[in-house]
Write an enzyme that holds these catalytic residues in place. Structure first.
Site, PDB file in Angstrom:
ATOM      1  N   GLY A 239     -46.276  72.868  -0.407  1.00 22.60           N
ATOM      2  CA  GLY A 239     -46.219  74.084  -1.215  1.00 22.60           C
ATOM      3  C   GLY A 239     -46.929  73.884  -2.533  1.00 22.60           C
ATOM      4  O   GLY A 239     -47.224  72.747  -2.929  1.00 22.60           O
TER       5      GLY A 239
ATOM      6  N   GLN B 185     -48.468  74.981 -11.216  1.00 20.56           N
ATOM      7  CA  GLN B 185     -49.179  73.731 -10.918  1.00 20.56           C
ATOM      8  C   GLN B 185     -50.693  73.883 -11.000  1.00 20.56           C
ATOM      9  O   GLN B 185     -51.425  72.896 -10.930  1.00 20.56           O
ATOM     10  CB  GLN B 185     -48.778  73.225  -9.529  1.00 20.56           C
ATOM     11  CG  GLN B 185     -47.303  72.836  -9.480  1.00 20.56           C
ATOM     12  CD  GLN B 185     -46.913  72.326  -8.131  1.00 20.56           C
ATOM     13  OE1 GLN B 185     -46.687  73.109  -7.212  1.00 20.56           O
ATOM     14  NE2 GLN B 185     -46.857  71.007  -7.970  1.00 20.56           N
TER      15      GLN B 185
ATOM     16  N   HIS C 234     -37.793  74.135  -3.715  1.00 22.14           N
ATOM     17  CA  HIS C 234     -38.641  73.349  -4.623  1.00 22.14           C
ATOM     18  C   HIS C 234     -39.621  74.265  -5.375  1.00 22.14           C
ATOM     19  O   HIS C 234     -39.776  74.165  -6.587  1.00 22.14           O
ATOM     20  CB  HIS C 234     -39.392  72.296  -3.797  1.00 22.14           C
ATOM     21  CG  HIS C 234     -40.287  71.393  -4.582  1.00 22.14           C
ATOM     22  ND1 HIS C 234     -40.053  70.047  -4.716  1.00 22.14           N
ATOM     23  CD2 HIS C 234     -41.430  71.642  -5.270  1.00 22.14           C
ATOM     24  CE1 HIS C 234     -41.016  69.513  -5.463  1.00 22.14           C
ATOM     25  NE2 HIS C 234     -41.870  70.460  -5.808  1.00 22.14           N
TER      26      HIS C 234
HETATM   27 ZN    ZN Z   1     -43.557  70.355  -6.990  1.00 21.42          ZN
END
Ligand code: ZN
Length: 145
Positions: A46, A51, A131
């Site tokens: 993922g 990010q 997550h």
């Molecule tokens: Zn992560």
């Protein structure tokens, strides 16, 4: 195009993602395929917008060759039973930690077409959802130790 991955520590990783008003917005539509490409290039399960340096409520997940594009995901139910699994994170490269999480999760989100979706998941997919939703809220696995 593969985005560079934002590594911990970083302010954007600690920033709650902004809600996406219009999933069909061209800026959002343009990011999505590159997020999928980046996740695959990094062999990730993922990838959250944080990010790639963007604090947005957007993540992508790929489990068993199915790609899930989640916009404004909200976890609506978690099981009481928990499981411990080794978990890594592209923003914390090379490190794995045993993380306890609920075994089952239910999530509501919009897909890339703006359609409302509800999904119940266990196993790797359930883990990945939890997550990634953590990322969208500025939470890292380091906070779950
Ligand atoms: Zn992560």
């Amino acid at each position: 195009m593969v985005f560079p991955i934002t590594k911990n520590p970083s302010d954007v990783l600690r920033t709650k993602g902004e809600k996406i008003k219009n999933p069909l917005d061209q800026k959002i539509q343009d990011i999505i395929p590159h997020m999928i490409e980046t996740m695959r290039a990094e062999n990730g399960v993922g990838l959250a917008a944080q990010q790639i340096g963007r604090a947005l409520q957007l993540c992508v997940i790929e489990v068993e060759n199915i790609v899930y594009i989640m916009i404004n995901p909200k976890i609506t139910a978690l099981s009481k039973e928990t499981v411990i699994m080794e978990e890594g994170c592209l923003s914390i490269p090379g490190k794995f930690f045993p993380i306890s999480r609920p075994q089952k999760v239910q999530v509501r989100y919009m897909n890339e077409k703006g359609e409302k979706k509800k999904l119940r998941a266990t196993g790797l997919l359930g883990r990945a959802i939890q997550h990634e939703v953590d990322h969208l809220n500025g939470i890292l696995i380091l906070d779950r130790l």
